[in-house]
Every structure is written in structure tokens, then in C-alpha cells.
Scaffold this active site. Structure first.
Site, short mmCIF file in Angstrom:
data_model
loop_
_atom_site.label_atom_id
_atom_site.label_comp_id
_atom_site.label_asym_id
_atom_site.label_seq_id
_atom_site.Cartn_x
_atom_site.Cartn_y
_atom_site.Cartn_z
N GLU A 1 0.87 -1.18 0.00
CA GLU A 1 0.00 0.00 0.00
C GLU A 1 0.90 1.23 0.00
O GLU A 1 1.82 1.31 0.83
CB GLU A 1 -0.91 0.02 1.23
CG GLU A 1 -1.85 1.22 1.22
CD GLU A 1 -2.75 1.29 2.45
OE1 GLU A 1 -3.55 2.23 2.54
OE2 GLU A 1 -2.63 0.40 3.33
N ARG B 1 5.70 -13.42 9.01
CA ARG B 1 6.37 -12.18 8.67
C ARG B 1 7.72 -12.10 9.39
O ARG B 1 7.97 -12.82 10.35
CB ARG B 1 5.49 -10.98 9.03
CG ARG B 1 5.34 -10.77 10.52
CD ARG B 1 4.32 -9.68 10.82
NE ARG B 1 4.70 -8.43 10.16
CZ ARG B 1 3.87 -7.41 10.00
NH1 ARG B 1 2.61 -7.51 10.41
NH2 ARG B 1 4.28 -6.31 9.43
N LYS C 1 4.09 1.12 10.96
CA LYS C 1 4.13 2.39 10.24
C LYS C 1 3.81 3.56 11.16
O LYS C 1 4.40 4.63 11.05
CB LYS C 1 3.17 2.35 9.05
CG LYS C 1 3.62 1.46 7.91
CD LYS C 1 2.64 1.47 6.76
CE LYS C 1 3.11 0.58 5.62
NZ LYS C 1 2.17 0.53 4.50
#
Length: 587
Positions: A58, A293, A303
Site C-alpha cells: 500500500e 512475517r 508504520k
């Protein structure tokens, strides 16, 4: 397209792909040369790519080391199995995305060594380019009874969704006629309703034990300007709805996600199955697989938290060399090869775990050691005067540019009466087993002469400001007399008259705790107060600090000329990594 022989299966994803190829699961798949629904792909040729994967960021932030794992995995699998990996921007949230991030992500993926070109086509795509298809599919789902427009408030929706132990409650709008929902959906599309007033929901099962199947939202109203589509749309698809559609439109075979999407897989499959039944998508369909992950000690990758570090001035920007962003790692001196090596060494698993930061540092050491030019720097300079060496005289000493590469030849540098040495290479009263300079002791000046310390000079505060020594003229390295005197100590040095001044930034880990955001603690409390030290040092003459140049400074570690600040005239160097794991010594 060539079909390289893949390596032996080393993880569950490779095993899945090899099994799919062996049984010909995607053999009949067609590809029109561009993304599109069933009607478009039916006009295409058999897909020349044996598999298709995608890296779908994204564009709402900068990529970090965790993203590198997904990049290497998706592009690497496509490469190894004669496939193609797409770079796709999941830009379905207009309020947080912009072109700056698109450009930064594109550059970062390319810097890592991957590209999305195949068969003369540029396989870089944007979810926003599929908004028309997504909306068309939404109308089809409504008319087929698979979706409805809900007019509950967000709070009512939350309450009626139920809990992990209690089923949800049907919305009062759940069974409204399809024509009525379609009319409402079109009103949403035309901008007749304010943000948050209506949503389009899938009609699945409000009693499902999987909360993601309790009539999830497909579209919400957002009167927001989109960085690509402008003001064309005021309703935007939810990621969970858009993601499977994007994969199918692009002919993706293996949709590889991180483990947090595992619970979303049933909805992923539901969307694809319903749209295939309606003739919008064609089989074979993409399949989603999840892997753990990358979780690395001593960093944060949220983020929100990275943005907080930048906005509150704890770091000097997204490319601060202490940041785990690819921009920061690159500026610090990490190479694409070192990051790819690190990702390869961490493997692929279905189980979450923490990888120690030292593995990342070792990867850059292993990559740079065979290729980095050797040189000398002095970070904490102390003057050494060779009292019996003639004033005004100098001579040339030589050393290998790189001991791993004989063809690189020798580098030359001057020896003179006054030298710079590291301050900790002299002690007036040394402890046992200290083999460097102290009064009466002899050491070799590496690549130069053996010298014997004769004393030192102190300032008014009692601090040593100058060390005196005498050299043995017949002991120069590379001459027949070099071995005539045996010494235990060996220290580096630079001719003071010829040394190049430099600002040297000694970077360390940004956080002092291995799990800075673990438990209930404020992650800012774990910041390392010594994550950067700036010193004024000296470089061996001939060390040209063009931005991005890299060296192994003997005894000190790997250093890179800063890409933003360094010039040949005014060098600014960043420490990439020490020669060994200094944190292991801290216990």
C-alpha cells in the site's frame, strides 16, 4: 520465456509450487497481456508464465526490512520457477496514499535488484485501475443476493457483529430487496450520501465462528481525493474485497501473504467463488498462502511508530541510517546483496519468531568482506611523534587494496615523523596483556616500522596529548629486516601531514532493548541514547569519499560515504557495521 531448473524444495511454498506445476494446475490459464476479467482473458494466449506472484504494497509509507522479505520471496519464487512477479500498488485508501510513496517503493524494489518486466510488458499495476471492475462486480453480487446495502451506524454494526463466543445479529437491512440495495449502491456511487452513512456488505453468515465471514463490508463512502483517480470515486472498496479481485484480474497463481491474513482466506475464496459463478472471473483461480512475517529484534516496523519517530524528531527522517527502512539501510551502507542474503538466511516458515538483529549485521559483513577496499581511519586521534625520524622526510608504504582480491593490487600511503594513532592504542600504565604502546614497549606500525615508546607529553589537566617513540630503521614491512625484531602488538596509523579530515558517524542500534514494543511499555522508553556518536577523525590519504563509496577500515569495521552529505572535499562517513557483534559482548 525460459524455464530454469528450480533448486530443491527448501520450504513449504516451494513444495506447493512444485506440486502445482507437476499436476498442471495452471496449465490452461490464459493471459491477454493485461489484467482483466474472464471475458478479457478468454481472448488471450496460454500464459507464458508458469506461475504469477505479486508484491502488493500500500503506498502509504516507506518500505522497511520486513517488506524486503516479501519482495525477495515473491520475486525470487517467480524467478526460480519460470514465472513473473507483478509490482502492484494496493491504493484503495485515498486518505493515506500519495505519489511520493509510489515513487519511493518503486525505486526501493528496483534497488533490491528486482524488476517487473516480462515478455516486453511492464507488470506494474495499481488497484485503482480496477475500480471499475470492482464496482461492476459489486452490482453483480447485489443482484445475485450475495450483498446488500446496510444503513446501520458504525456503532450498531460493531455491536451486532457479535463476539468470538457469541454469534452476530442480522442487520435490519440484510433482507431488503436486491433492487433496493442496488438503487442505494448507485446513490452511494453518485455521492448522494455522507461518509459513514451507508456501506455495502457481503451476505454470508452472521453466526460464522470466523468473524471475517460475518457479512464483511465491501464498500464504504469516502469523499476523498485519490492520488490517481482524482475525484472520480467517492466510494472505495475494502482491502479484503479488493485483494482477491486484483489477484484474479492479474492472473496471479500463488497469492503469498503474511500470517495475519490467514483468517481472511475463507473470505478471499468466497469472493472468487461467487464472482466465478457469476461469470466475472475464470478458473483456475488464485490461491492464497501465508507465511510468518519477518520480526527482527531491536527495531519496530509499525508504520505508526516509524512515523512517530520521524515526526517527533527521534530520528532525522525516513532515510536516517538508524531506521529499518530500506532508505535508511541503504544510506547506512547496506547493499542489496546483503539484504537478499539476510532474507534468504531467515528462511520461510509458518511460525512467528524473532530473528536476532545480529543476523542482519552479519549478512552485510559477509557481503562486503570480499569486495570492500581496505583502508585506515583514526576515530579518536592521538599524535605519535617518531623522534628519531628526520623532520620533513616521508616515504611510501604499501598494503593490499583487498586481501581477497590479489588483482586489486596495492595501495600506497606515506610514512612521516608525525602520525595519528587511536587514543586507546597508548596507555601510560597498562593492564596485563596489553600489547600496544606504553613506555618501554615496542609495537609494529602496521605496514611500517617497529617503534619503541619512549614517553608522552601531557597538558595542564594531565591528559596525554602526544606520544613519543623511536623507530628501528631496518624493520620496515616488506623488507628483509622486517622480522628481525619480534613484537606482540600491531597498531594502525596515518601520516598526520597527509591525513584527510572527515566527519564520522558511529551508528548503533536505535533501540537498547531487543523487544522495544513488547508488553505494555512505551517503545520510546527503549531508545538507545548512544545510537549515534559523531566524531572528527582522519582518513588514510587516497580515500576518496564519493557518495556511496564503501571501505573496511582495518580494526574498525565497514563504513560508507553518506549519500546525501559526503563530498570528496568534505567526507562524511557512516559506520555500516563493526567487524564483529559488539552487542554479544554486552551480555
Amino acid at each position: 520465456m525460459s524455464h530454469p531448473t528450480p533448486p530443491a524444495a527448501t520450504n513449504f511454498l516451494r513444495q506447493i509450487i512444485e506440486a502445482d506445476l507437476e499436476r498442471g494446475r495452471y496449465q490452461g490459464k490464459r493471459w491477454a497481456g493485461r489484467p482483466g476479467p474472464a471475458a478479457v482473458q478468454a481472448q488471450g494466449e496460454p500464459d507464458p508464465a508458469r506461475i504469477r506472484t505479486r508484491f502488493p504494497p500500500e503506498p502509504n509509507g516507506y518500505l522497511h526490512i520486513g517488506h524486503a522479505k516479501s519482495i525477495c520471496l515473491n520475486f525470487g519464487l517467480a524467478r526460480d520457477y519460470g514465472g513473473v512477479c507483478h509490482l502492484r500498488f494496493d491504493d484503495t485508501n485515498p486518505e493515506k496514499e500519495n505519489q511520493e510513496y509510489v515513487d519511493a517503493i518503486t525505486e526501493a524494489v528496483s534497488w533490491l535488484g528486482f524488476d517487473w518486466q516480462a515478455d516486453g510488458r511492464d507488470n506494474r499495476y495499481f488497484a485503482s485501475d480496477y475500480f471499475g471492475y470492482m464496482y461492476e462486480f459489486a452490482e453483480a453480487l447485489v443482484m445475485a443476493g450475495h450483498a446488500y446495502v446496510d444503513e446501520q451506524s458504525a456503532e450498531q454494526t460493531r455491536i451486532n457483529r457479535g463476539t468470538l463466543t457469541e454469534p452476530g445479529v442480522d442487520s435490519p437491512w440484510r433482507n431488503r430487496p436486491a433492487e433496493e440495495s442496488l438503487a442505494r449502491l448507485r446513490e452511494m456511487r453518485e455521492g448522494q450520501h455522507p461518509d459513514g452513512s451507508l456501506v455495502l456488505r457481503a451476505r454470508i453468515d452472521m453466526a460464522s465462528p470466523n468473524m471475517n465471514l460475518r457479512d464483511p463490508v465491501l464498500y464504504r463512502i469516502r469523499h476523498a481525493h485519490h492520488h490517481r483517480s482524482g475525484d472520480q470515486w467517492c466510494i472505495y472498496p475494502m482491502y479484503a474485497y479488493a485483494h482477491p479481485i486484483e489477484d484474479a484480474l492479474e492472473g496471479i497463481t500463488h497469492s503469498i501473504c503474511t500470517l495475519e491474513f490467514e483468517d481472511q482466506r475463507p473470505f478471499y475464496d468466497w469472493v472468487l467463488a461467487r464472482l466465478t459463478e457469476l461469470g466475472k472471473l475464470a478458473e483456475p483461480l488464485p490461491r492464497q498462502y501465508e507465511f510468518a512475517r519477518l520480526n527482527l529484534t531491536y527495531i519496530v516496523t509499525s508504520k505508526r511508530k516509524l512515523l512517530q519517530l520521524v515526526q517527533e524528531g527521534h530520528v532525522q527522517g525516513w532515510d536516517d541510517p538508524r531506521m529499518p527502512t530500506l532508505l535508511g539501510l541503504r544510506r547506512r551502507g547496506y547493499t542489496p546483496a546483503s539484504i537478499r542474503l539476510f532474507c534468504d538466511r531467515t528462511g520461510v516458515s509458518k511460525s512467528d519468531s524473532r530473528i536476532d538483529y545480529s543476523l542482519l549485521e552479519q549478512a552485510v559483513r559477509d557481503d562486503l568482506d570480499p569486495i570492500a577496499a581496505r583502508s585506515v581511519a583514526v576515530l579518536q586521534p592521538l599524535k605519535l611523534v617518531i623522534t628519531n625520524y628526520p623532520e620533513g622526510r616521508s616515504e611510501t608504504c604499501t598494503a593490499p587494496r583487498n586481501p581477497h582480491d590479489p588483482q586489486a593490487g596495492q595501495r600506497e600511503f606515506p610514512f612521516s615523523r608525525e602520525l595519528w594513532i587511536e587514543r586507546d592504542d597508548f596507555m601510560e600504565v597498562p593492564p596485563k596483556k596489553y600489547f600496544r604502546l606504553y613506555p618501554g614497549n615496542s609495537v609494529r606500525l602496521k605496514y611500517g616500522y617497529v617503534v619503541t615508546c619512549t614517553g608522552c607529553v601531557k597538558d595542564e589537566n594531565g591528559e596525554v596529548v602526544e606520544v613519543h617513540a623511536e623507530y628501528l630503521p631496518d624493520t620496515k614491512s616488506g623488507t628483509p629486516g622486517a622480522d628481525s625484531v619480534k613484537v606482540k602488538g600491531n597498531i594502525t596509523w596515518i601520516s598526520a601531514a597527509h591525513a584527510v579530515p572527515a566527519q564520522i558517524r558511529l551508528y548503533d542500534r536505535l533501540f537498547a532493548q531487543p523487544h522495544p514494543d513488547g508488553g505494555e511499555r512505551n517503545f520510546l522508553d527503549a531508545l538507545n541514547p548512544d545510537s549515534i556518536k559523531v566524531v572528527q577523525g582522519w582518513l588514510e590519504p587516497g580515500t576518496r569519499a564519493e557518495p556511496g563509496a564503501v571501505w573496511q577500515f582495518e580494526r574498525l569495521g565497514y563504513f560508507t560515504a553518506d549519500r546525501e552529505l559526503s563530498t570528496v572535499e568534505r567526507p562524511v562517513l557512516n559506520r555500516t557495521a563493526t567487524l564483529r557483534d559488539s552487542w554479544a559482548d554486552r551480555g
